[in-house]
Design an enzyme around this catalytic site. Structure first.
Site, mmCIF file in Angstrom:
data_model
loop_
_atom_site.group_PDB
_atom_site.id
_atom_site.type_symbol
_atom_site.label_atom_id
_atom_site.label_comp_id
_atom_site.label_asym_id
_atom_site.label_seq_id
_atom_site.Cartn_x
_atom_site.Cartn_y
_atom_site.Cartn_z
ATOM 1 N N HIS A 1 -5.361 -4.454 -1.307
ATOM 2 C CA HIS A 1 -5.205 -3.418 -2.345
ATOM 3 C C HIS A 1 -5.184 -4.045 -3.735
ATOM 4 O O HIS A 1 -4.488 -3.567 -4.631
ATOM 5 C CB HIS A 1 -3.939 -2.596 -2.080
ATOM 6 C CG HIS A 1 -4.037 -1.816 -0.806
ATOM 7 N ND1 HIS A 1 -4.682 -0.598 -0.729
ATOM 8 C CD2 HIS A 1 -3.635 -2.113 0.450
ATOM 9 C CE1 HIS A 1 -4.645 -0.165 0.519
ATOM 10 N NE2 HIS A 1 -4.020 -1.065 1.258
ATOM 11 N N LYS B 1 -12.440 -1.671 1.333
ATOM 12 C CA LYS B 1 -11.771 -0.793 0.366
ATOM 13 C C LYS B 1 -12.559 -0.824 -0.955
ATOM 14 O O LYS B 1 -13.562 -0.146 -1.069
ATOM 15 C CB LYS B 1 -10.311 -1.203 0.217
ATOM 16 C CG LYS B 1 -9.534 -1.130 1.558
ATOM 17 C CD LYS B 1 -8.058 -1.240 1.375
ATOM 18 C CE LYS B 1 -7.305 -1.540 2.665
ATOM 19 N NZ LYS B 1 -7.393 -0.518 3.711
ATOM 20 N N SER C 1 0.797 -1.230 0.000
ATOM 21 C CA SER C 1 0.000 0.000 0.000
ATOM 22 C C SER C 1 0.828 1.278 0.000
ATOM 23 O O SER C 1 0.329 2.321 -0.390
ATOM 24 C CB SER C 1 -0.937 -0.003 1.196
ATOM 25 O OG SER C 1 -0.197 -0.048 2.387
#
Ligand code: PLP
Length: 355
Positions: free
Chosen positions: A170, A201, A142
């Site tokens: 991610h 996310k 990240s």
């Protein structure tokens, strides 16, 4: 008013997608505000089981187990799976939750240099004396937007008889041709044993995490994983969001493709303007500045120009590697991206980051 957010993990814009919001409201109305219970007492509804099944299908795995967060999924897995006779080999830049999860287990711990395959091989050789070996890595890191060399990791894992665990926070929903993640992007879906990821996310952005993998592993986690056993079930509205987000992604990867095109636009325009952007093709676009103060004043000045970004400096990133981390989303328009690049160019010139 007029401020564009370029620092959220809302990669696909699903946090504000009308269908995702509607699904949350419907789940709230039909299934209630919460369960007031952990899963194994009275905290399991049909929607929890359905979401677990959907996650497993999305990743093409046998089964999945939900947690309140991916932090919890990472906190719960290593202790449940590994004994003092085993070994875990972890990339030195893995996320804090992987580090904490590993701290909780009694396995022998090896830390290899960031994405350094020679060092991993050396550590795997040292770890041959243990019963079982697990290599643990973020799929996408990240802070730098760089992607773990999973093909090489899987080759080494095969050579030294190790399992591979990846954290896909991610990556899930947007990396790879169908958004399945780094394993799909790098063609190793059948070689990764365990995937942990987040619902907080790209998949709606509310909260929640999960482990997906072989059924016997998921069964073991249901029996032994402490954050699963001793923490409340996911609230129905959160389950509703994530479930709809997965439906949308399984129907089409148009949203992920639009995000990839915007990432490309941002990266190429910023590079042409003279900035150094770390990583490759990832919507995490760290604008490398070096100096901590420069990163902080530039971020402040970007906000004055309507662009919300944050400067990162030591101890979050190594000394001398301060940066502004920009995150691209499918909801950004091309004009938003251009406005961000223009603001960076002005602010960069003003503060001496550009000539
Ligand atoms: N793993 C990685 C790589 C992350 O970036 C994060 C969140 O920042 C987590 C795990 C934790 O995810 P969650 O917010 O679902 O606890």
């Amino acid at each position: 008013a007029g401020i564009i957010n370029f620092c959220a993990n809302n990669y696909l814009g699903l946090s504000s997608h009308p269908e995702v919001i509607r699904a949350a409201v419907e789940a709230l109305e039909k299934f209630g505000a919460g369960l007031s219970s952990v899963r194994f007492i009275c905290g399991t509804q049909s929607i929890h089981k359905d979401l677990e099944e959907k996650i497993a299908r999305f990743h093409q795995r046998e089964d999945a187990i939900l947690y309140a967060s991916c932090f919890d999924a990472n906190a719960g897995i290593f202790e449940a799976l590994l004994t003092p006779e085993d070994a875990v080999l972890s990339d030195e830049l893995n996320h804090a939750s992987i580090i904490d999860g590993i701290r909780l287990c009694k396995a022998n711990k090896y830390r290899y240099k960031h994405m350094d395959m020679q060092d991993l091989e050396t550590k795997l050789q040292e770890a041959q004396k243990h019963r079982l070996r697990l290599v643990a890595t973020d799929g996408a890191f990240s802070m730098d937007g760089d992607i773990a060399p999973l093909r090489e990791i899987c080759q080494l894992a095969q050579k030294y008889d190790a399992l591979v665990f990846i954290d896909e926070c991610h990556a899930t929903g947007f990396l790879g041709p169908n958004g399945r993640g780094t394993d799909e992007l790098l063609g190793v879906m059948d070689k990764i044993t365990i995937i942990n990821s987040t619902l907080g996310k790209a998949l709606g952005g509310a909260a929640g995490g999960y482990t997906t993998g072989p059924k016997p592993l998921i069964d073991l986690l249901r029996q032994r994983s402490r954050p699963y056993l001793f923490s409340n079930s996911l609230p129905p509205a959160v389950v509703g969001c994530a479930s709809k987000a997965l439906d949308l992604l399984m129907e089409s990867n148009a949203i992920a493709q639009s995000m990839a095109a915007k990432t490309q636009r941002f990266r190429s325009k910023m590079t042409a303007a003279g900035f150094t952007i770390s990583g490759k093709d990832h919507p995490i676009c760290p604008v490398m500045l070096g100096d901590a103060r420069l990163a902080s004043v530039m971020a402040e000045d970007m906000l004055n120009r309507g662009i919300y970004v944050i400067g990162f400096s030591y101890p979050v990133v190594p000394k001398g590697k301060a940066r502004i981390r920009v995150q691209i989303s499918a909801v950004h328009s091309d004009e938003d991206i251009d406005r961000c690049v223009e603001a960076f160019t002005e602010v960069g010139r003003k503060h001496g980051a550009l000539p």
